[in-house]
Design a protein around this motif. Structure first.
Motif, mmCIF file in Angstrom:
data_model
loop_
_atom_site.group_PDB
_atom_site.id
_atom_site.type_symbol
_atom_site.label_atom_id
_atom_site.label_comp_id
_atom_site.label_asym_id
_atom_site.label_seq_id
_atom_site.Cartn_x
_atom_site.Cartn_y
_atom_site.Cartn_z
ATOM 1 N N ASN A 67 30.329 40.744 36.985
ATOM 2 C CA ASN A 67 29.714 40.060 38.483
ATOM 3 C C ASN A 67 30.734 39.248 39.737
ATOM 4 O OD1 ASN A 67 31.770 37.790 37.051
ATOM 5 N ND2 ASN A 67 30.124 37.396 35.151
ATOM 6 N N MET A 68 31.757 40.041 39.682
ATOM 7 C CA MET A 68 32.519 39.403 40.428
ATOM 8 C C MET A 68 32.196 39.999 42.077
ATOM 9 S SD MET A 68 36.006 38.754 41.209
ATOM 10 C CE MET A 68 36.450 38.357 39.799
ATOM 11 N N GLU A 69 31.659 40.720 42.271
ATOM 12 C CA GLU A 69 30.901 40.590 43.619
ATOM 13 C C GLU A 69 29.922 40.055 43.478
ATOM 14 O OE1 GLU A 69 28.788 44.343 46.017
ATOM 15 O OE2 GLU A 69 29.275 45.104 44.323
ATOM 16 N N THR A 70 29.087 39.593 42.836
ATOM 17 C CA THR A 70 28.113 38.805 42.676
ATOM 18 C C THR A 70 28.547 37.087 42.722
ATOM 19 O OG1 THR A 70 26.504 39.749 42.568
ATOM 20 C CG2 THR A 70 25.560 37.681 42.098
ATOM 21 N N GLY A 71 29.740 37.229 42.142
ATOM 22 C CA GLY A 71 29.873 35.560 41.857
ATOM 23 C C GLY A 71 31.244 35.356 42.465
ATOM 24 N N ASN A 72 32.013 35.960 43.499
ATOM 25 C CA ASN A 72 33.127 35.134 43.765
ATOM 26 C C ASN A 72 32.677 34.856 44.981
ATOM 27 O OD1 ASN A 72 35.759 35.066 44.841
ATOM 28 N ND2 ASN A 72 35.903 36.572 45.534
ATOM 29 N N VAL A 73 33.039 33.444 45.176
ATOM 30 C CA VAL A 73 33.189 32.674 46.227
ATOM 31 C C VAL A 73 34.279 32.106 46.988
ATOM 32 C CG1 VAL A 73 30.813 31.378 45.432
ATOM 33 C CG2 VAL A 73 33.332 30.556 44.478
ATOM 34 N N LEU A 74 34.589 31.601 47.415
ATOM 35 C CA LEU A 74 35.501 30.851 49.293
ATOM 36 C C LEU A 74 36.501 30.383 48.162
ATOM 37 C CD1 LEU A 74 33.677 29.497 52.169
ATOM 38 C CD2 LEU A 74 35.115 32.312 51.822
ATOM 39 N N ASP A 75 36.218 29.973 46.813
ATOM 40 C CA ASP A 75 37.191 28.839 46.101
ATOM 41 C C ASP A 75 37.441 29.547 45.380
ATOM 42 O OD1 ASP A 75 36.579 25.847 46.849
ATOM 43 O OD2 ASP A 75 34.709 26.126 45.803
ATOM 44 N N THR A 76 37.558 30.513 44.729
ATOM 45 C CA THR A 76 37.648 31.795 44.252
ATOM 46 C C THR A 76 38.594 32.733 45.195
ATOM 47 O OG1 THR A 76 35.963 32.711 43.852
ATOM 48 C CG2 THR A 76 36.720 31.778 41.990
ATOM 49 N N PHE A 77 38.032 32.880 46.110
ATOM 50 C CA PHE A 77 38.269 33.610 47.216
ATOM 51 C C PHE A 77 39.913 33.243 47.446
ATOM 52 C CE2 PHE A 77 38.619 35.488 50.988
ATOM 53 C CZ PHE A 77 38.961 36.928 51.072
ATOM 54 N N VAL A 78 40.395 31.779 47.869
ATOM 55 C CA VAL A 78 41.482 31.347 48.498
ATOM 56 C C VAL A 78 42.294 31.933 46.823
ATOM 57 C CG1 VAL A 78 42.382 29.608 48.871
ATOM 58 C CG2 VAL A 78 40.246 30.311 50.208
ATOM 59 N N TYR A 79 42.354 31.553 45.811
ATOM 60 C CA TYR A 79 43.145 31.159 45.098
ATOM 61 C C TYR A 79 43.269 33.061 45.101
ATOM 62 C CZ TYR A 79 44.571 32.014 40.464
ATOM 63 O OH TYR A 79 45.261 32.635 38.984
ATOM 64 N N PHE A 80 42.682 33.718 44.873
ATOM 65 C CA PHE A 80 43.473 35.107 44.537
ATOM 66 C C PHE A 80 43.557 35.684 45.773
ATOM 67 C CE2 PHE A 80 38.658 35.414 42.444
ATOM 68 C CZ PHE A 80 39.120 35.970 40.915
ATOM 69 N N LYS A 81 43.759 35.146 47.221
ATOM 70 C CA LYS A 81 44.026 35.422 47.908
ATOM 71 C C LYS A 81 46.051 34.959 48.290
ATOM 72 C CE LYS A 81 41.484 38.848 50.378
ATOM 73 N NZ LYS A 81 42.203 40.599 50.774
ATOM 74 N N GLY A 82 45.080 34.020 47.919
ATOM 75 C CA GLY A 82 46.772 32.833 48.362
ATOM 76 C C GLY A 82 47.345 33.203 47.292
ATOM 77 N N ILE A 83 47.234 33.297 45.807
ATOM 78 C CA ILE A 83 47.779 33.151 44.486
ATOM 79 C C ILE A 83 48.822 34.449 43.910
ATOM 80 C CG2 ILE A 83 48.556 31.488 42.347
ATOM 81 C CD1 ILE A 83 48.119 29.808 45.171
ATOM 82 N N GLU A 84 46.849 35.280 43.578
ATOM 83 C CA GLU A 84 47.796 36.175 42.999
ATOM 84 C C GLU A 84 48.402 37.676 43.977
ATOM 85 O OE1 GLU A 84 43.956 38.245 40.859
ATOM 86 O OE2 GLU A 84 44.586 36.028 39.952
ATOM 87 N N GLN A 85 47.596 37.599 45.663
ATOM 88 C CA GLN A 85 47.970 37.954 46.770
ATOM 89 C C GLN A 85 49.263 37.653 47.777
ATOM 90 O OE1 GLN A 85 44.590 39.978 48.698
ATOM 91 N NE2 GLN A 85 43.710 40.395 46.169
ATOM 92 N N GLY A 86 49.248 36.345 47.540
ATOM 93 C CA GLY A 86 50.544 35.768 48.566
ATOM 94 C C GLY A 86 50.407 35.760 49.281
ATOM 95 N N ASP A 87 48.869 36.187 49.886
ATOM 96 C CA ASP A 87 48.588 36.034 51.590
ATOM 97 C C ASP A 87 48.802 34.625 51.565
ATOM 98 O OD1 ASP A 87 48.013 36.301 53.608
ATOM 99 O OD2 ASP A 87 46.760 37.482 53.789
ATOM 100 N N VAL A 88 49.109 33.705 51.945
ATOM 101 C CA VAL A 88 49.213 32.270 52.474
ATOM 102 C C VAL A 88 48.551 32.058 53.154
ATOM 103 C CG1 VAL A 88 50.679 30.206 52.266
ATOM 104 C CG2 VAL A 88 51.122 31.331 50.579
#
Length: 323
Positions: free
Chosen positions: A268-289
């Motif tokens: 359900n990632m495509e339907t459920g991914n929102v800005l809050d989790t998107f920021v986490y994935f980009k900033g924390i997991e991928q390091g694009d602060v």
């Protein structure tokens, strides 16, 4: 020429107090109310440390931040990350998911505490009313980890709910947790179950301030309970409802990180991914602060704009607003 026959009122000059006298009065009041200021201090420190000081980090959204170069030596790139966000198909999809979930929450979860408070207010037995209030308040004190864990246990394919559907109606197990179509209804239902009772507190407080004589006069005029609610209760709490709606619009881009993150899975990632989790994935997991900070700043600006527009609209229609 001045008009004759009208007495002239002498204008008094306002004498300003010297600065040292003003400072002395301020110190005097602080000394007199020192215990009140001491009570304010913990809350003031909380907002200062965790709300205002981190705002300096918003400058990262205009940099290509590198932890090796540091905050002051990272190159400035202007609006590059904002342009990337608006040209990134994934970011646009995440924004639409966030707006859709917020719309459903405002449509279904926002009115429910009002309806529940009106129903509780109509209960005449004090003991029964307090019991209901206690029961509907309790879910608020559960963490999202516990709430999501309970829903997972009930709704997984071999869980209690699917077993009941199979044994009673012969229905095959439904993939509530992996089917993307069920993600948003489950999120809204969880918010309703957890927060509807807690949201009644403010409405019940507003209902307590309604003049009982209005209801007595309505009864004399022959009004039934529905007419009393329509013409007395709802107009009396209308300003409170509008203020709550304005405040809710301020967080329209904030759907809650913890709940969404715990409910996400690869299906359900495509339907459920929102800005809050998107920021986490980009900033924390991928390091694009820097990019994650730009998305967070975009969230805050949208919320501020919506609050200002809603507040002006409320004042235009004669309501109080929040400022």
């Amino acid at each position: 020429m001045e008009p004759t026959g009208i007495p002239r009122i002498p204008q008094r000059r306002i004498q300003k107090k010297p600065n040292f006298e003003v400072q002395r009065n301020v110190r005097k009041h602080i000394r007199q109310d020192r215990w009140i200021y001491l009570l304010i201090l913990p809350g003031l420190l909380y907002f200062l440390i965790y709300k205002y000081l981190p705002m300096a980090g918003l400058l990262l959204s205009f940099q290509d931040y590198s932890p090796f170069l540091g905050f002051f030596n990272s190159p400035w790139v202007g609006l590059k990350h904002f342009e990337t966000m608006f040209h990134d198909p994934e970011a646009l999809r995440v924004i639409l998911n966030t707006l859709e979930i917020s719309f459903y929450q405002i449509l279904f979860a926002f009115p429910l505490p009002i309806i529940l408070a009106l129903m509780i207010n109509e209960v005449r037995s004090t003991l029964y009313k307090r019991t209901i209030q206690s029961l509907v308040y309790l879910p608020h004190f559960l963490s999202w980890v516990v709430v999501v864990g309970v829903f997972v246990l009930f709704l997984k394919e071999d869980g209690l709910f699917n077993n009941l559907l199979g044994s009673l109606f012969g229905i095959r197990p439904v993939s509530f947790l992996t089917d993307p179509g069920w993600f948003k209804p489950l999120i809204v239902f969880q918010v309703i179950w957890k927060e509807a009772g807690w949201g009644t507190i403010i409405i019940l407080a507003a209902l307590a301030g309604v003049n009982p004589q209005l209801y007595e006069a309505a009864v004399i005029d022959g009004a039934n309970r529905w007419q009393q609610i329509r013409y007395i209760t709802l107009p009396a709490i209308r300003n409170t409802i509008i203020i709550l709606l304005i405040l809710r619009l301020g967080s329209v881009m904030d759907t809650g990180f913890e709940q969404i993150f715990l409910m996400l899975n690869p299906f359900n990632m495509e339907t459920g991914n929102v800005l809050d989790t998107f920021v986490y994935f980009k900033g924390i997991e991928q390091g694009d602060v820097s990019f994650a900070t730009a998305v967070g700043l975009f969230k805050g600006v949208i919320g501020l704009v919506l609050v200002v527009i809603a507040n002006r609209m409320a004042k235009k229609f004669g309501e109080g607003g929040i400022y």
